[in-house]
Scaffold this active site. Sequence first.
Site, mmCIF file in Angstrom:
data_model
loop_
_atom_site.group_PDB
_atom_site.id
_atom_site.type_symbol
_atom_site.label_atom_id
_atom_site.label_comp_id
_atom_site.label_asym_id
_atom_site.label_seq_id
_atom_site.Cartn_x
_atom_site.Cartn_y
_atom_site.Cartn_z
ATOM 1 C CG ASP A 16 11.529 -17.638 67.977
ATOM 2 O OD1 ASP A 16 10.437 -16.860 67.893
ATOM 3 O OD2 ASP A 16 12.477 -17.597 66.869
ATOM 4 C CB CYS A 240 7.556 -13.559 65.000
ATOM 5 S SG CYS A 240 7.747 -11.980 65.734
HETATM 6 P P1 HMG Z 1 6.799 0.243 75.633
HETATM 7 O O1 HMG Z 1 5.073 0.326 75.504
HETATM 8 O O2 HMG Z 1 7.181 1.040 74.657
HETATM 9 O O3 HMG Z 1 7.459 0.462 76.808
HETATM 10 O O4 HMG Z 1 7.129 -1.209 75.330
HETATM 11 P P2 HMG Z 1 6.888 1.193 78.039
HETATM 12 O O5 HMG Z 1 8.284 1.424 78.727
HETATM 13 O O6 HMG Z 1 6.235 2.355 77.970
HETATM 14 O O7 HMG Z 1 6.508 0.264 79.187
HETATM 15 C C1 HMG Z 1 5.115 -0.257 78.849
HETATM 16 C C2 HMG Z 1 4.695 -1.279 79.892
HETATM 17 O O8 HMG Z 1 5.406 -2.284 79.902
HETATM 18 C C3 HMG Z 1 4.888 -0.715 81.219
HETATM 19 O O9 HMG Z 1 3.995 -1.608 81.956
HETATM 20 C C4 HMG Z 1 6.349 -1.157 81.580
HETATM 21 O O10 HMG Z 1 6.517 -1.619 82.952
HETATM 22 C C5 HMG Z 1 6.259 -2.605 80.923
HETATM 23 P P3 HMG Z 1 2.349 -0.837 82.675
HETATM 24 O O11 HMG Z 1 2.968 0.331 83.447
HETATM 25 O O12 HMG Z 1 1.838 -0.455 81.378
HETATM 26 O O13 HMG Z 1 1.861 -1.862 83.468
HETATM 27 N N1 HMG Z 1 7.710 -3.000 80.747
HETATM 28 C C6 HMG Z 1 8.204 -4.126 81.105
HETATM 29 N N2 HMG Z 1 7.636 -5.266 81.658
HETATM 30 C C7 HMG Z 1 8.294 -6.273 81.837
HETATM 31 N N3 HMG Z 1 9.850 -6.259 81.318
HETATM 32 C C8 HMG Z 1 10.386 -5.278 80.685
HETATM 33 C C9 HMG Z 1 9.419 -4.240 80.637
HETATM 34 N N4 HMG Z 1 9.777 -3.009 79.848
HETATM 35 C C10 HMG Z 1 8.637 -2.298 80.057
HETATM 36 N N5 HMG Z 1 11.589 -5.349 80.270
HETATM 37 C C11 HMG Z 1 8.644 -3.194 74.942
HETATM 38 C C12 HMG Z 1 8.346 -1.592 74.868
HETATM 39 C C13 HMG Z 1 9.808 -3.608 74.391
HETATM 40 C C14 HMG Z 1 8.755 -3.365 76.859
HETATM 41 C C15 HMG Z 1 7.434 -3.835 74.728
HETATM 42 O O14 HMG Z 1 6.907 -3.330 73.303
HETATM 43 C C16 HMG Z 1 7.560 -5.302 74.805
HETATM 44 O O15 HMG Z 1 7.558 -6.176 75.763
HETATM 45 N N6 HMG Z 1 7.711 -6.105 73.638
HETATM 46 C C17 HMG Z 1 7.581 -7.491 73.336
HETATM 47 C C18 HMG Z 1 8.688 -7.798 72.299
HETATM 48 C C19 HMG Z 1 8.907 -9.354 72.256
HETATM 49 O O16 HMG Z 1 9.245 -10.045 73.011
HETATM 50 N N7 HMG Z 1 8.567 -9.751 70.616
HETATM 51 C C20 HMG Z 1 9.107 -11.202 70.404
HETATM 52 C C21 HMG Z 1 10.280 -11.536 70.461
HETATM 53 S S1 HMG Z 1 11.201 -10.853 68.872
HETATM 54 C C22 HMG Z 1 11.370 -12.328 67.746
HETATM 55 O O17 HMG Z 1 10.562 -13.225 68.092
HETATM 56 C C23 HMG Z 1 12.157 -12.038 66.630
HETATM 57 C C24 HMG Z 1 13.555 -12.998 66.963
HETATM 58 O O18 HMG Z 1 13.066 -14.528 67.360
HETATM 59 C C25 HMG Z 1 14.535 -13.227 65.928
HETATM 60 C C26 HMG Z 1 13.789 -13.273 64.392
HETATM 61 O O19 HMG Z 1 12.873 -14.296 64.369
HETATM 62 O O20 HMG Z 1 13.858 -12.600 63.621
HETATM 63 C C27 HMG Z 1 14.285 -12.605 68.007
HETATM 64 MG MG MG Z 2 12.485 -15.798 65.922
#
Ligand code: HMG
Ligand code: MG
Length: 306
Positions: A16, A240
């Site tokens: 995070d 985030c």
């Molecule tokens: P999408 O665009 O809807 O997914 O993204 P997609 O299936 O259409 O794929 C798009 C591209 O991502 C493709 O690549 C996939 O292959 C690739 P391209 O063909 O364009 O080159 N892809 C992946 N690559 C690696 N690993 C995977 C994966 N899945 C698809 N698993 C997706 C949906 C969820 C993948 C995207 O939106 C994403 O990765 N988001 C990142 C979200 C993130 O990490 N956010 C920060 C963490 S959350 C947070 O901080 C809150 C927390 O701390 C709690 C709090 O504080 O409240 C937890």
């Molecule tokens: Mg967080």
Amino acid sequence: MSLPNKVQIVEVGPRDGLQNESVILPLDIRVALVELLAQAGLDRIEIGSFVSQQVVPQMAATGELFSRLHLSPRLRLSALVPNTRGLQAALAAGVKEIAVFAAASETFSQRNINCSVRESLDRYAEVVAMARTCGIFARGYVSCALGCPYEGDVSPQKVAAIARELFGMGCGEISLGDTIGVGTPLKARGLVELVAREIGIENLALHFHDTYGQALANIFACLEVGAAVVDGSVAGLGGCPYAPGATGNVATEDVVYMLEGLGVETGIGLQALLKASTFISRELGWAPASSVARAKAAACRKPAAL
Ligand code: HMG
Ligand code: MG
């Protein structure tokens, strides 16, 4: 007043924290950070994410990070997984714990993971079922639990319903995320009590960002009603990428200092933790955001007589 005798701290700084830094650190530094945290006694560390590299390049090579770490098997190292593709990558890297992350706000869900809350829960049901079949422990986050950067107030009932669903699908722990650090103590405690009625307080973790400086007060208020798992980020790193203006999680060293003062056991050595805090802050070129790190640094500069 009743407080738990022991609190389990989940260190989320390597995930995070670093996911939101503009600097993309070399893998060696990420490895060294996790090792320093383990040396400080942290036995639960969220070290990265199996998400899109295009979206969060800071977390690229999390699989390699796992394979570079040769820590005691008693350590619980985990990573975020957004879908089955992420789970498969995690399994290939030998990960034993994952975390899925839903939100209590539609807009945040769309911005963060490009799908609705409903779609995310359906996706996670599959991910968690697969993980459990493979003997993998899953944690579930509920983001925006005390407020959303886009929608403002969030219904506690909605948070409780999502927590119940994540728990019901097999998440062994639900971490309530105050993603933008807007909560205040009574609101945080009220939410924890509500969610605890659904899933049991022993299955709840507190994941509070410190944007408004309320995180320690919020944690204390929730400890009083039995919460005993707290997420922290060394040096107060992070935020985030989808929560503009949100600062890092509460700094782990500030939590440890407070708990030591309260006589609550954590198993973490504050001096060793400060070493990790100083290390990563130097690497990022920042002063640590934690009050304890700043106070200790100032105390070192003072003449002995003061
Ligand atoms: P999408 O665009 O809807 O997914 O993204 P997609 O299936 O259409 O794929 C798009 C591209 O991502 C493709 O690549 C996939 O292959 C690739 P391209 O063909 O364009 O080159 N892809 C992946 N690559 C690696 N690993 C995977 C994966 N899945 C698809 N698993 C997706 C949906 C969820 C993948 C995207 O939106 C994403 O990765 N988001 C990142 C979200 C993130 O990490 N956010 C920060 C963490 S959350 C947070 O901080 C809150 C927390 O701390 C709690 C709090 O504080 O409240 C937890
Ligand atoms: Mg967080």
